[in-house]
Scaffold this active site. Sequence first.
Site, short mmCIF file in Angstrom:
data_model
loop_
_atom_site.label_atom_id
_atom_site.label_comp_id
_atom_site.label_asym_id
_atom_site.label_seq_id
_atom_site.Cartn_x
_atom_site.Cartn_y
_atom_site.Cartn_z
N ARG A 93 30.16 38.09 29.98
CA ARG A 93 29.02 39.00 30.15
C ARG A 93 27.78 38.59 29.36
NH1 ARG A 93 30.51 45.37 30.84
NH2 ARG A 93 32.23 45.16 32.31
N HIS B 190 30.47 40.34 41.63
CA HIS B 190 30.23 41.01 40.34
C HIS B 190 30.47 42.51 40.48
CE1 HIS B 190 28.66 40.61 36.26
NE2 HIS B 190 27.95 41.71 36.44
N TYR C 288 12.68 48.89 47.53
CA TYR C 288 11.28 48.62 47.83
C TYR C 288 10.89 47.16 47.60
CZ TYR C 288 10.91 53.71 47.62
OH TYR C 288 11.08 55.05 47.82
#
Length: 756
Positions: free
Chosen positions: A32, A78, A122
């Site tokens: 990570r 993931h 968006y």
Amino acid sequence: MSADSENIIQLDFSEEMKNSYRDYAMSVIVDRAVPDVRDGLKPVQRRILYAMKELALSPDKPHRKSARIVGDTMGKYHPHGDSSIYDALVHMTEEYSLNVPLVDGHGNFGSIDGDGAAAMRYTEARLSMGAMTMLDNLEKGLVDFVPNFDDSEKEPVVLPAMIPNLLINGTTGIAVGMSTNIPPHNPGEIIDAVIAYMDRPGISVDKLVDYVPAPDFPTGGIIINASEMREIYASGEGKIRIRAKTEVEKGEYGRKNIIVTEIPYTISGNKAKLVENLASLAREKVFDEIYDVRDESSKEGVRIVIEVKKDRDIENLLNGLYRKTQMEDTYGVNLLAIRPSEGGGGEPKLFDLKSMIEEFVLFQEDLYTREYRFLLEKAKKRLEIVEGLMKATDVIDLIIEILRGSTSVKQAKACLTDGITEGITFKSAASQKQAETLLFTEAQADAILAMQLSKLIGLEILRLHGEHDELLANISEYEKVLSNVRELYKVIKARLREYKKKFSRARRTMLTDTTAKAYVEKVVEEDLYVCIDRFGYTKAVDVAAFGRAAEDVKKEFSHIVRLKNTDKLCIFTDVGDMHQVRADKIPRCKMKDKGTLIHTLCKMDNQDEGLLYISFEELFESMLMFTTKSGYIKLVSGVEFETSRLQIASTKLDEGDALAGVSVLSAAEVLSGDRKVILLTEKGLSLGFPISEVNEFKKTSRGLKAITLEEGDSLVFAAALDPSEETFTYNGREWNARKVRNRKRAAKGQRANLEK
């Protein structure tokens, strides 16, 4: 023993916790928070780029919705929160965070000010040119693939990065028990250092610093401890001090402006906080030199304007700004990354500059070796086919006869590869005998059977011979590169130089060695009026504004004190305390503004009553007359109240007693003795006597009895008047001072009948 008890595993609790926490810690470190030293990517970043590669989002293709990219990454590779994946995607688009952005964003992806990106539905994104340097050769088998989390897909263990991404773009991450903080560097300088290492593997860190003198931050700025960089690169950790880059310009009305054109990398993505901090310091008069602060930044770059008051020391102000704001900040370097281990996986290691470059070069050796083996194998396979086609063109009539005489493709292929003519009809025995000598490989036979008749054109045959010669030359070149590491290095260096031309740019971060200078606070003295209304709202007004105010407006204030901006306001309360407030802590307001409650400026309780408001400068040169409700009186020199404490006891009071009044007298008035002290009680008794009868005491003293009070009576008013004054004001009414008869201080007061 029951069947259930046989399935119970006895474990030591502490040992199980230790093992579980160790596994968790390593998972966080390796999977990570800490990047791989080879491609410089964390797992989430690598998976995002690979998912975009699978979506064919190359730089020459249209942008795709970020939500689609996040969805594919999360669903295939993931399995974590979509917000963390989107945050990583956004970071890879930031030109103010990365020297070579890996994602080309389209839409609102935030700004250097600290504005957040728009929702993923968006925005749109595609891979950048920088990302292609790590993805272009995936199909050549340069890296290993492993199953994804549910074994439904394959994902690369590491991306075949052809540029030293970890040093160029840097990274930051916090794991369990460790963290990494690798600063970004200039692409050209890092590539030059890699090439220098390949030329001289024994090169020292000290010599590598000649190529990489310091980090080169996307936001520019100035590193002011450049001489410490050699030690930092040698140890892999240390602190870099970065300053904002400033210029001085002429402003309006004789003022000068400090222009901040570059900010420290540590506040990249949080510029608005710096502007807000500067404005707050100006507003709170921490830096009295600042007239105004505004942000004029645009797409052309950062431009923060700090207007400086006329005739102020700009260099001294900058020293203060560097000390008290993030215009100078510290970047903690920690070159920690995951190094691949022999048994698979990886382990965290603290690198120095040389060892980090060495790991990249070793990775390049492996990548280019695999690439050239792939190219060699591919060229050999193609050569086999080309040679077969060339041989076929020489006996094309025989091949056509075999095809026409065969009943199936399988029969024809067997004849071409093994010379089996059984079942094939030939025009002559000679043709059959010649066919029995054919010995094409299986790949050649497939290519012959798939060959178009147009390939028999003379020009095409010439091209075939040209390709054959080219393949032989390429195979020779590939074998040469694979047989000699120096030849391999030549190829690596040549490609690195191409990337240098593509991504190199001029250094943005300047280097210097500067000793931090102390800020000398220089305050220009000016007169102020402190106005306090009957509700306790307090404000400071400059002399000009106060002079312009109407008299009716001034009458609204119960206390008005004139003092200097370097002075203190002293407040004496009825409970016997003195509070101090620095003048620069009192809010500067216009006459029409409300101000701030005095209780918020000092530790004065809400129920306490302020009897006297006076500047310390005036207090120091005066005498104070204290009178208590129990009838005690004394004189105290203002020198007694010189203290740095914000709250002290101004006098000694008996239990249940309180101050009735605090009057200000000059030393001359006390010495002359011609002032008349007038006392009034709640029941209407009055007493008058000369000021010469009042003794001077320390502030810790109670004083002497001034008047004997009847039971239930208390002193409510005290004043020291000029003998020529005929009246005085108390409780909003005028009283006749001449009718107050003189008595001994301890005598009972006369019944007051003093109204004018």
